[in-house]
Design an enzyme around this catalytic site. Structure first.
Site, PDB file in Angstrom:
ATOM      1  CB  ALA A 251      -1.002   0.040   1.157  1.00  0.00           C
ATOM      2  CB  ALA A 252       4.435   2.078  -0.332  1.00  0.00           C
ATOM      3  N   GLY A 253       2.257   2.574  -2.539  1.00  0.00           N
ATOM      4  CA  GLY A 253       1.776   3.274  -3.739  1.00  0.00           C
ATOM      5  C   GLY A 253       0.398   3.878  -3.506  1.00  0.00           C
ATOM      6  CG  ASP A 254      -2.823   1.425  -2.591  1.00  0.00           C
ATOM      7  OD1 ASP A 254      -2.822   1.561  -3.827  1.00  0.00           O
ATOM      8  OD2 ASP A 254      -2.959   0.333  -2.015  1.00  0.00           O
TER       9      ASP A 254
HETATM   10  O1  RIB Z   1      -1.930  -1.998  -2.957  1.00  0.00           O
HETATM   11  C1  RIB Z   1      -2.081  -2.900  -1.901  1.00  0.00           C
HETATM   12  C2  RIB Z   1      -3.425  -3.556  -1.980  1.00  0.00           C
HETATM   13  O2  RIB Z   1      -3.477  -4.372  -3.138  1.00  0.00           O
HETATM   14  C3  RIB Z   1      -3.747  -4.490  -0.851  1.00  0.00           C
HETATM   15  O3  RIB Z   1      -4.362  -3.835   0.229  1.00  0.00           O
HETATM   16  C4  RIB Z   1      -4.599  -5.562  -1.504  1.00  0.00           C
HETATM   17  O4  RIB Z   1      -5.897  -5.623  -1.008  1.00  0.00           O
HETATM   18  C5  RIB Z   1      -4.557  -5.256  -2.983  1.00  0.00           C
HETATM   19  O5  RIB Z   1      -5.681  -4.581  -3.393  1.00  0.00           O
END
Ligand code: RIB
Length: 311
Positions: A251-254
């Protein structure tokens, strides 16, 4: 002045995570370490990241009528994310991701999309009235591509801006490329979209140029520990990565995308917005999990002060 709303449209998952020394080879069973469950999904992670950093966020998603979906929505509401446009699927389970994290904090992820896969264009028609000139919309690719394309077309028609994080990687139609305000691939996604291997700043510069030539207005390529490279309004901007001890890169990119959306929505200049996003992502990799790793605004401010004091 009231904050303008950021619309995030995308997936919600429950992450099932096992920590392990190393990843198994195909056909191999290995004994891992601790297991934990955590809220995830690229869409939900970006919505939470944006909300924790001060954004007024509406998150449009689809979950099953099950305990995973209910828990996910409850967690989002606790973060102040508006989930009133959520679709509850009566016949399909909520999305799940199976994740392994190795000793270096790298991950492997397999997603069972479940109800995310049922978020089709007809299911988001009620959101269309919210899309107006200047609205910022953030999307990823864990929902059907036809829905992404549909929203992008509506946004272009109404003068709204779409940030598309093309993850997981897939090719994009010319219609999508022509209408994106900002595309934010990582190295792997940029390689797939351009056909050139992207692994450093100079290959990222070339890839960004190719993407702009293909029709995208602006590009930010995230390069992990090598920072990020933007081609924004015709100018290249490079931002170094913060040096941190990686515990879990999930989730770093998120977090980067959620933070970037908040900063741009606030009208921050692009170099400041990129720095803000990379500092938020850096904090996230020092912590375990997806949404559980996402920093709050005051943590970034503290981080800035501490790092600036060290210079
Ligand atoms: O980017 C990380 C995410 O990718 C995770 O939380 C997982 O659920 C997938 O969607």
């Amino acid at each position: 002045m009231p904050k303008s709303r950021i619309i995030v449209l995308g997936s919600s998952n429950t992450d099932m995570v096992v920590q392990t020394e190393r990843f198994p080879k195909p056909g191999e069973t290995i004994l891992g370490g601790d297991f934990f469950m955590n809220q995830g999904g690229k869409g939900a992670n970006q919505a939470v990241a944006a909300a924790r950093l001060g954004g007024d966020v509406l998150f449009v998603t689809s979950v099953g009528n099950d305990i995973f979906g209910k828990t996910a929505l409850h967690a989002l509401q606790k973060e102040g994310v508006d989930v009133s446009y959520t679709r509850i699927d009566q016949g399909t389970p909520s999305g799940v991701a199976v994740i392994t994290i190795d000793r270096n904090g790298e991950n492997n992820i397999v997603v069972a999309p479940g109800a995310n896969g049922a978020l089709l264009p007809d299911e988001v028609r009620h959101v269309e009235d919210l899309i107006q000139a200047g609205t910022l919309i953030l999307m990823q690719l864990e929902i059907p591509i036809q829905t992404v394309e549909h929203i992008i077309s509506k946004a272009a028609h109404r003068g709204a801006k779409v940030i598309l994080n093309p993850a997981p990687a897939q090719t994009l139609s010319q219609n999508i490329l022509n209408k994106i305000y900002l595309l934010t691939p990582n190295e792997e996604e940029a390689s797939l979209l351009t056909g050139i291997p992207v692994h450093d700043i100079s290959s990222a510069q070339l890839a960004a140029k190719i993407l702009v030539e293909k029709g995208v207005q602006n590009v930010v390529i995230t390069l992990g520990s090598k920072g990020a490279l933007a081609l924004f309004e015709g100018t290249y901007i490079q931002v170094p990565a913060q040096k941190v001890m990686a515990v879990d890169t999930t989730a770093a990119g998120d977090v980067f995308n959620g933070a970037l959306a908040v900063a741009l929505n606030e009208g921050q200049p692009i170099p400041d917005a990129l720095t803000f996003a990379s500092q938020a992502a850096a904090i996230a990799v020092t912590r375990l999990g997806a949404q559980s790793s996402s920093p709050y605004r005051n943590e970034i401010e503290k981080y800035y002060q501490t790092t600036q004091n060290q210079i």
